[in-house]
Write a protein that holds these residues in place. Structure first.
Motif, PDB file in Angstrom:
ATOM      1  N   TYR A 115       2.563  -2.104   3.698  1.00  0.00           N
ATOM      2  CA  TYR A 115       1.978  -3.338   4.224  1.00  0.00           C
ATOM      3  C   TYR A 115       0.687  -3.098   5.001  1.00  0.00           C
ATOM      4  O   TYR A 115       0.209  -3.991   5.665  1.00  0.00           O
ATOM      5  CB  TYR A 115       2.982  -4.048   5.134  1.00  0.00           C
ATOM      6  CG  TYR A 115       4.095  -4.708   4.377  1.00  0.00           C
ATOM      7  CD1 TYR A 115       3.859  -5.869   3.640  1.00  0.00           C
ATOM      8  CD2 TYR A 115       5.379  -4.187   4.383  1.00  0.00           C
ATOM      9  CE1 TYR A 115       4.870  -6.485   2.938  1.00  0.00           C
ATOM     10  CE2 TYR A 115       6.400  -4.799   3.684  1.00  0.00           C
ATOM     11  CZ  TYR A 115       6.142  -5.938   2.966  1.00  0.00           C
ATOM     12  OH  TYR A 115       7.147  -6.548   2.267  1.00  0.00           O
ATOM     13  N   TYR A 146      -6.503 -14.612   5.663  1.00  0.00           N
ATOM     14  CA  TYR A 146      -5.124 -15.033   5.888  1.00  0.00           C
ATOM     15  C   TYR A 146      -4.777 -15.354   7.334  1.00  0.00           C
ATOM     16  O   TYR A 146      -3.873 -16.126   7.587  1.00  0.00           O
ATOM     17  CB  TYR A 146      -4.158 -13.963   5.371  1.00  0.00           C
ATOM     18  CG  TYR A 146      -4.075 -13.928   3.875  1.00  0.00           C
ATOM     19  CD1 TYR A 146      -3.072 -14.611   3.211  1.00  0.00           C
ATOM     20  CD2 TYR A 146      -5.013 -13.240   3.123  1.00  0.00           C
ATOM     21  CE1 TYR A 146      -3.003 -14.608   1.840  1.00  0.00           C
ATOM     22  CE2 TYR A 146      -4.956 -13.229   1.750  1.00  0.00           C
ATOM     23  CZ  TYR A 146      -3.953 -13.908   1.111  1.00  0.00           C
ATOM     24  OH  TYR A 146      -3.886 -13.908  -0.241  1.00  0.00           O
ATOM     25  N   PHE A 188       3.993 -16.088   7.458  1.00  0.00           N
ATOM     26  CA  PHE A 188       4.647 -15.403   6.349  1.00  0.00           C
ATOM     27  C   PHE A 188       5.638 -16.358   5.708  1.00  0.00           C
ATOM     28  O   PHE A 188       6.382 -17.045   6.406  1.00  0.00           O
ATOM     29  CB  PHE A 188       5.445 -14.198   6.843  1.00  0.00           C
ATOM     30  CG  PHE A 188       4.612 -13.015   7.235  1.00  0.00           C
ATOM     31  CD1 PHE A 188       3.844 -12.350   6.304  1.00  0.00           C
ATOM     32  CD2 PHE A 188       4.616 -12.566   8.544  1.00  0.00           C
ATOM     33  CE1 PHE A 188       3.092 -11.254   6.666  1.00  0.00           C
ATOM     34  CE2 PHE A 188       3.863 -11.474   8.913  1.00  0.00           C
ATOM     35  CZ  PHE A 188       3.101 -10.809   7.966  1.00  0.00           C
ATOM     36  N   GLU A 209      11.429 -14.431   2.422  1.00  0.00           N
ATOM     37  CA  GLU A 209      12.514 -14.639   1.471  1.00  0.00           C
ATOM     38  C   GLU A 209      13.852 -14.433   2.161  1.00  0.00           C
ATOM     39  O   GLU A 209      14.001 -13.511   2.949  1.00  0.00           O
ATOM     40  CB  GLU A 209      12.410 -13.625   0.324  1.00  0.00           C
ATOM     41  CG  GLU A 209      11.353 -13.957  -0.691  1.00  0.00           C
ATOM     42  CD  GLU A 209      11.338 -12.942  -1.817  1.00  0.00           C
ATOM     43  OE1 GLU A 209      12.394 -12.374  -2.120  1.00  0.00           O
ATOM     44  OE2 GLU A 209      10.260 -12.721  -2.380  1.00  0.00           O
ATOM     45  N   ALA A 254       5.386  -6.985   9.369  1.00  0.00           N
ATOM     46  CA  ALA A 254       5.847  -7.131   7.988  1.00  0.00           C
ATOM     47  C   ALA A 254       6.840  -6.040   7.625  1.00  0.00           C
ATOM     48  O   ALA A 254       7.852  -6.292   6.968  1.00  0.00           O
ATOM     49  CB  ALA A 254       4.655  -7.092   7.039  1.00  0.00           C
ATOM     50  N   ARG A 257      11.937 -10.281   2.781  1.00  0.00           N
ATOM     51  CA  ARG A 257      10.658  -9.817   2.255  1.00  0.00           C
ATOM     52  C   ARG A 257       9.576 -10.826   2.628  1.00  0.00           C
ATOM     53  O   ARG A 257       9.667 -11.992   2.271  1.00  0.00           O
ATOM     54  CB  ARG A 257      10.759  -9.684   0.745  1.00  0.00           C
ATOM     55  CG  ARG A 257       9.604  -8.940   0.167  1.00  0.00           C
ATOM     56  CD  ARG A 257       9.849  -8.664  -1.291  1.00  0.00           C
ATOM     57  NE  ARG A 257       8.580  -8.387  -1.930  1.00  0.00           N
ATOM     58  CZ  ARG A 257       8.428  -8.396  -3.218  1.00  0.00           C
ATOM     59  NH1 ARG A 257       9.435  -8.660  -4.012  1.00  0.00           N
ATOM     60  NH2 ARG A 257       7.259  -8.130  -3.738  1.00  0.00           N
ATOM     61  N   HIS A 308       5.861 -12.641   2.656  1.00  0.00           N
ATOM     62  CA  HIS A 308       4.662 -12.857   1.855  1.00  0.00           C
ATOM     63  C   HIS A 308       3.667 -13.612   2.724  1.00  0.00           C
ATOM     64  O   HIS A 308       3.960 -14.727   3.132  1.00  0.00           O
ATOM     65  CB  HIS A 308       4.963 -13.716   0.627  1.00  0.00           C
ATOM     66  CG  HIS A 308       6.024 -13.153  -0.245  1.00  0.00           C
ATOM     67  ND1 HIS A 308       5.762 -12.199  -1.188  1.00  0.00           N
ATOM     68  CD2 HIS A 308       7.352 -13.389  -0.308  1.00  0.00           C
ATOM     69  CE1 HIS A 308       6.886 -11.882  -1.804  1.00  0.00           C
ATOM     70  NE2 HIS A 308       7.867 -12.577  -1.287  1.00  0.00           N
ATOM     71  N   GLY A 317       4.542 -21.731  -0.442  1.00  0.00           N
ATOM     72  CA  GLY A 317       4.656 -20.348  -0.895  1.00  0.00           C
ATOM     73  C   GLY A 317       4.175 -20.092  -2.300  1.00  0.00           C
ATOM     74  O   GLY A 317       4.773 -19.330  -3.029  1.00  0.00           O
ATOM     75  N   LEU A 372       0.824 -16.413  -3.621  1.00  0.00           N
ATOM     76  CA  LEU A 372       1.424 -15.103  -3.402  1.00  0.00           C
ATOM     77  C   LEU A 372       0.935 -14.081  -4.408  1.00  0.00           C
ATOM     78  O   LEU A 372       1.568 -13.098  -4.705  1.00  0.00           O
ATOM     79  CB  LEU A 372       2.941 -15.231  -3.524  1.00  0.00           C
ATOM     80  CG  LEU A 372       3.527 -16.260  -2.614  1.00  0.00           C
ATOM     81  CD1 LEU A 372       4.912 -16.627  -3.097  1.00  0.00           C
ATOM     82  CD2 LEU A 372       3.584 -15.756  -1.205  1.00  0.00           C
ATOM     83  N   TYR A 373      -0.204 -14.323  -4.911  1.00  0.00           N
ATOM     84  CA  TYR A 373      -0.831 -13.734  -6.048  1.00  0.00           C
ATOM     85  C   TYR A 373      -1.053 -12.240  -5.939  1.00  0.00           C
ATOM     86  O   TYR A 373      -0.683 -11.478  -6.802  1.00  0.00           O
ATOM     87  CB  TYR A 373      -2.149 -14.416  -6.070  1.00  0.00           C
ATOM     88  CG  TYR A 373      -2.771 -14.577  -7.385  1.00  0.00           C
ATOM     89  CD1 TYR A 373      -2.020 -14.674  -8.527  1.00  0.00           C
ATOM     90  CD2 TYR A 373      -4.147 -14.638  -7.460  1.00  0.00           C
ATOM     91  CE1 TYR A 373      -2.652 -14.857  -9.723  1.00  0.00           C
ATOM     92  CE2 TYR A 373      -4.763 -14.831  -8.646  1.00  0.00           C
ATOM     93  CZ  TYR A 373      -4.018 -14.939  -9.777  1.00  0.00           C
ATOM     94  OH  TYR A 373      -4.649 -15.127 -10.936  1.00  0.00           O
ATOM     95  N   PHE A 410       0.200  -9.921  -4.569  1.00  0.00           N
ATOM     96  CA  PHE A 410       1.275  -8.952  -4.448  1.00  0.00           C
ATOM     97  C   PHE A 410       1.476  -8.147  -5.723  1.00  0.00           C
ATOM     98  O   PHE A 410       2.161  -7.144  -5.734  1.00  0.00           O
ATOM     99  CB  PHE A 410       2.583  -9.655  -4.079  1.00  0.00           C
ATOM    100  CG  PHE A 410       2.860  -9.552  -2.628  1.00  0.00           C
ATOM    101  CD1 PHE A 410       3.607  -8.507  -2.132  1.00  0.00           C
ATOM    102  CD2 PHE A 410       2.340 -10.474  -1.752  1.00  0.00           C
ATOM    103  CE1 PHE A 410       3.830  -8.393  -0.787  1.00  0.00           C
ATOM    104  CE2 PHE A 410       2.563 -10.363  -0.403  1.00  0.00           C
ATOM    105  CZ  PHE A 410       3.310  -9.315   0.082  1.00  0.00           C
ATOM    106  N   ASP A 443       6.139 -14.392  -7.040  1.00  0.00           N
ATOM    107  CA  ASP A 443       4.700 -14.331  -6.818  1.00  0.00           C
ATOM    108  C   ASP A 443       3.889 -15.041  -7.888  1.00  0.00           C
ATOM    109  O   ASP A 443       3.134 -15.948  -7.620  1.00  0.00           O
ATOM    110  CB  ASP A 443       4.249 -12.870  -6.704  1.00  0.00           C
ATOM    111  CG  ASP A 443       5.259 -12.010  -5.970  1.00  0.00           C
ATOM    112  OD1 ASP A 443       6.438 -12.413  -5.934  1.00  0.00           O
ATOM    113  OD2 ASP A 443       4.892 -10.972  -5.454  1.00  0.00           O
TER     114      ASP A 443
END
Lengths: 52, 754
Positions: B30, B42, B53, B56, B103, B112, B114, B255, B258-259, B261, B668
């Motif tokens: 991270y 961000y 964030f 999940e 993170a 998890r 994001h 959400g 989330l690209y 990732f 994602d």
């Protein structure tokens, strides 16, 4: 029945105060998240205890 | 977890159904979260100290407790707040604080994280809009409640000057509703008139305004017919149901940014003389650069292998769960994972130019194309409205008396207000969506439910729906029948040292069997594409792919591994993707719903056939070695169908499908392409989704039937003058409440059934 002339506006005034309170709460974002605080209430005691 | 004083989590969690696995995804790096470039995109606030964030797996009070405890666990974290409904954690760090550390901790907890791209303006707008809706609803509720109280007195027979006093009071109470609460309807009505489309808001706005005018006119002329109570109640009910739908949509749309990732943000670039290695941001790479990719790392760009040999897992692109060997001269793709040794790659294409990038851009094109279907869903209600308008004008024209004509036309417009369309349909949809969301099924828009209910075919990607998607030992045969001791311990000792997926599967399997561990192997050697070998004690053990002669002797399905001791075969194992425990049951449910399953897979024909045989699926419905392009074409051929898949490899097929359902682990990218995202793997959730959709549509049809009957009867009565606007307005909330009650009852029954 004349008493209604006073009572009714009085009652309405009373209810207006609730509406105002509600509008204040809504505009301050107290209704933004309805789910989390309901759970958070269970945790309060423990958090207090750990703080001490 | 107890080491960090967080053991209370387990106390709190008692009673919570699902489990979280600490340390589940802690292997992700991270560190990029603390890059300045990342922060400007961000992080929020003037000093970029705040980040949101999407986490999940949060689901209960214990999760709130754990996440909001972050400031006392991670240094320099000022505050942490979780919105359970949206699964969004807002973290604020102080000077010197690190988002990466936060993170890492979250991932270690098993949630998890994001990061959500900051769009402060949009978020602020949405918040302001929600608040103003709430205020409108509150005012409408308070006013309509008070008006009703006075209406009770009036209907009970209040007369004389008191009646006039009460009526003026209800007019006064109606004014905030008319000029404040109902304004969204006017705005929508004007907007739809401007674009020459007929929306439900046109008659609603018309009824409100006309009703207000007629009522005020009657009030001044001391006629009886005033409708302030009904109109206020109508506004309140409509606002409330619209708001409920809005909220559920906002929640489900969260959400999706989330690209990034998918491909790593960092790459190891070799210097000019290929001696020094510099870690750079992927964006800084250029075609022609030489990069190094270590074991377990994601390849950041398309390119050609220069040196080294390894195995590459291309599950993201092809869906193939087995890694394939690569050597110098072979092409490798961005987004795929290096599962073997270190390789050096010459960069050929980057970013949007890569194969992954091209698939992603196609996905976004597909997502845009969906909009017209949404518009088509409104068509029925438009025809209905048009018919009502025409009928009202006809009734008005046919009446001899002007005021009688107005009365009849108004009664017709009010009584035929399509409550089932305006109120019950979105309500039923939103309640069902909410219910689905609680079970981890996110539906991206109400019309999706309708589409799912209509479909009769379901196309499944094997991995994640029918199988677990990881190597498991299917068969283990000790050829010596137990005569030679310690074979399994020796194999374990060797395989533990390898990172190959087959080795991981074997290790996992053998850990449970082996009681006394073997000595550490000497002269350990790993040969890519073959296996591992080493000296255990005096004996030379090899664990490798079966030699061709031996492979013919054993007919094993999946990947075959042989254990050779001093050159003689002593044990064989077959590894493969195990069939999920819920698959059989769920297929039965799908069958009962008359949904025909088709299976697509990137795996080889042998593996797919074995799964098909186990689950008793007809061979003609199985398609092996399917490329993303083939899957997409197949799905189009089978239209309309539900496509269930995961990963970027299915994204194209998901967006081509009538309904795309993405299952766990691929959120994602899949969310952009899919209509539905299911947070847990397994087919049983797909079956559940189908049931929910069918039940919801049945409920809506029932409401429709009721509404149709009511509208026909009411419309006829109004047109023939048997119904005054007063009765019509009185009936309106009654009919609305009936539909509302039917919907509530229907969806609560749904809850029990699934």
């Amino acid at each position: 029945m004349n008493i209604i002339t006073i009572l009714l506006p009085l009652a309405l005034l009373f209810s207006v105060s609730f509406v105002v309170a509600y509008l204040w709460a809504a505009s301050k974002g107290q209704y933004d998240d309805l789910e989390t605080p309901a759970h958070r209430i269970f945790l309060e005691d423990e958090m207090e205890r750990t703080k001490r | 977890m107890s080491s960090t004083g967080l053991a209370r989590y387990y106390e709190l969690r008692q009673g919570a159904e699902r489990q979280i696995a600490p340390g589940g995804n802690s292997s992700i790096d991270y560190r990029y979260l603390d890059d300045e470039g990342f922060k400007t995109k961000y992080a929020r606030g003037h000093d970029r100290s705040q980040i949101e964030f999407f986490v999940e797996g949060v689901h209960c009070a214990a999760c709130i407790w754990l996440i909001e405890k972050l400031p006392s666990i991670v240094p320099d974290v000022e505050s942490a707040k979780l919105d359970l409904g949206k699964s969004v954690a807002t973290i604020k760090v102080g000077a010197g604080g690190s988002f990466a550390k936060v993170a890492e901790k979250l991932a270690w907890f098993g949630y998890r994280p994001h990061p959500i791209e900051s769009d402060e303006k949009a978020a602020e707008l949405q918040r302001a809009e929600n608040r103003s809706w709430l205020m409108r609803i509150g005012v409408a509720a308070a006013c309509s409640g008070n008006i009703m109280l006075q209406a009770v007195a009036l209907y009970a027979g209040l007369a004389g000057e008191w009646a006039v006093y009460f009526r003026y009071l209800s007019l006064a109470l109606f004014l905030p509703v008319l000029f404040y609460s109902a304004t969204p309807f006017y705005k929508n009505a004007i907007a739809s008139l401007r674009t020459r489309t007929l929306s439900i808001d046109v008659p609603v706005a018309l009824a409100i305004v006309l009703g207000a005018i007629v009522s005020t006119y009657n009030l001044r002329n001391e006629h009886d017919h005033i409708y302030f109570d009904s109109l206020a109640a109508l506004v309140f009910l409509l606002l409330a149901s619209r708001f409920a739908l809005k909220r559920i949509q906002q929640r489900n749309l969260g959400g999706s940014h989330l690209y990034h990732f998918l491909s790593p943000s960092k790459a190891k670039r070799l210097g000019a003389n290929a001696s020094s290695i510099v870690e750079v941001n992927t964006a800084a790479l250029l075609p022609g650069d030489l990069i190094e990719v270590g074991p377990g790392e994601v390849i950041p760009a398309d390119g050609v292998v220069q040196a080294g040999a390894s195995a590459i897992n291309s599950a993201l692109l092809t869906g193939e769960s087995l890694p394939h060997p690569v050597g110098p001269g072979d092409q490798v793709y961005s987004g795929t994972v290096n599962e073997g040794g270190i390789i050096r790659v010459t960069v050929a294409a980057l970013g949007a130019e890569t194969r992954l990038g091209k698939i992603l851009s196609q996905v976004e094109g597909g997502a845009l194309k969906k909009a017209p279907i949404v518009i088509a869903a409104d068509r029925i209600s438009k025809w209905f409205l048009l018919a009502v308008f025409v009928a009202a004008i006809a009734v008005f024209a046919a009446s001899a008396d002007f005021s009688e004509g107005v009365n009849r036309a108004l009664a017709l417009v009010i009584v035929t207000c399509p409550c089932a369309l305006a109120l019950a349909t979105p309500l039923a949809m939103s309640l069902s969506m909410k219910k689905a969301a609680r079970r981890g099924i996110l539906i991206n828009g109400a019309e999706i439910l309708e589409k799912i209910a209509r479909v009769r075919k379901v196309v499944l990607d094997k991995t994640g729906t029918l199988t677990y998607g990881s190597f498991e030992v299917l068969q283990w045969r000790d050829l010596s029948q137990g005569a030679i001791r310690g074979i399994d311990a020796a194999v374990l000792a060797l395989e533990e040292r390898s990172k190959h997926p087959v080795a991981r599967g074997l290790t996992k399997f053998l850990r449970e069997r082996v009681k006394s561990e073997a000595a550490a192997p000497k002269e350990f050697k790993e040969e890519a594409g073959v296996g591992v070998s080493g000296l255990i004690g005096e004996r030379f053990f090899e664990v490798r792919s079966l030699k061709p002669d031996d492979a013919r002797r054993f007919e094993l399905s999946g990947t075959q591994v042989g254990v050779y001791r001093d050159g003689t075969l002593v044990a064989v194992a077959a590894l493969g993707d195990k069939t999920r425990s819920d698959a059989r049951e769920a297929l039965k449910t799908l069958g009962a719903l008359k949904l025909t399953p088709y299976v697509l897979s990137g795996d080889n024909a042998q593996v797919v056939a074995a799964v098909g045989k186990e689950l008793e699926l007809p061979q003609s419905h199985l398609h092996a070695q399917a490329s993303p392009e083939f899957k997409s074409a197949f799905v189009k051929e089978q239209d309309p169908c539900i496509m269930v898949g995961d990963g970027a490899n299915d994204a194209l097929a998901l967006s081509s499908a009538y309904v795309g359902v993405a299952v766990h682990g691929s959120m994602d990218v899949s969310l952009r392409a899919a209509d539905v995202y299911i947070a847990q793997p397994g087919l049983s959730h797909v079956a559940r989704l189908a049931i929910i959709a069918r039940e919801t549509m049945r409920l809506i049809h029932r409401n429709f039937a009721f509404s149709l009957l009511y509208n026909l009867a009411g419309g006829l009565a109004a047109a023939t003058g048997h119904m005054t606007p007063l009765i019509a307005a009185l009936l309106m909330p009654v009919s609305a409440f009936t539909v509302y009650a039917s919907t509530l009852w229907g969806t609560s029954r749904l809850r029990k059934n699934t």
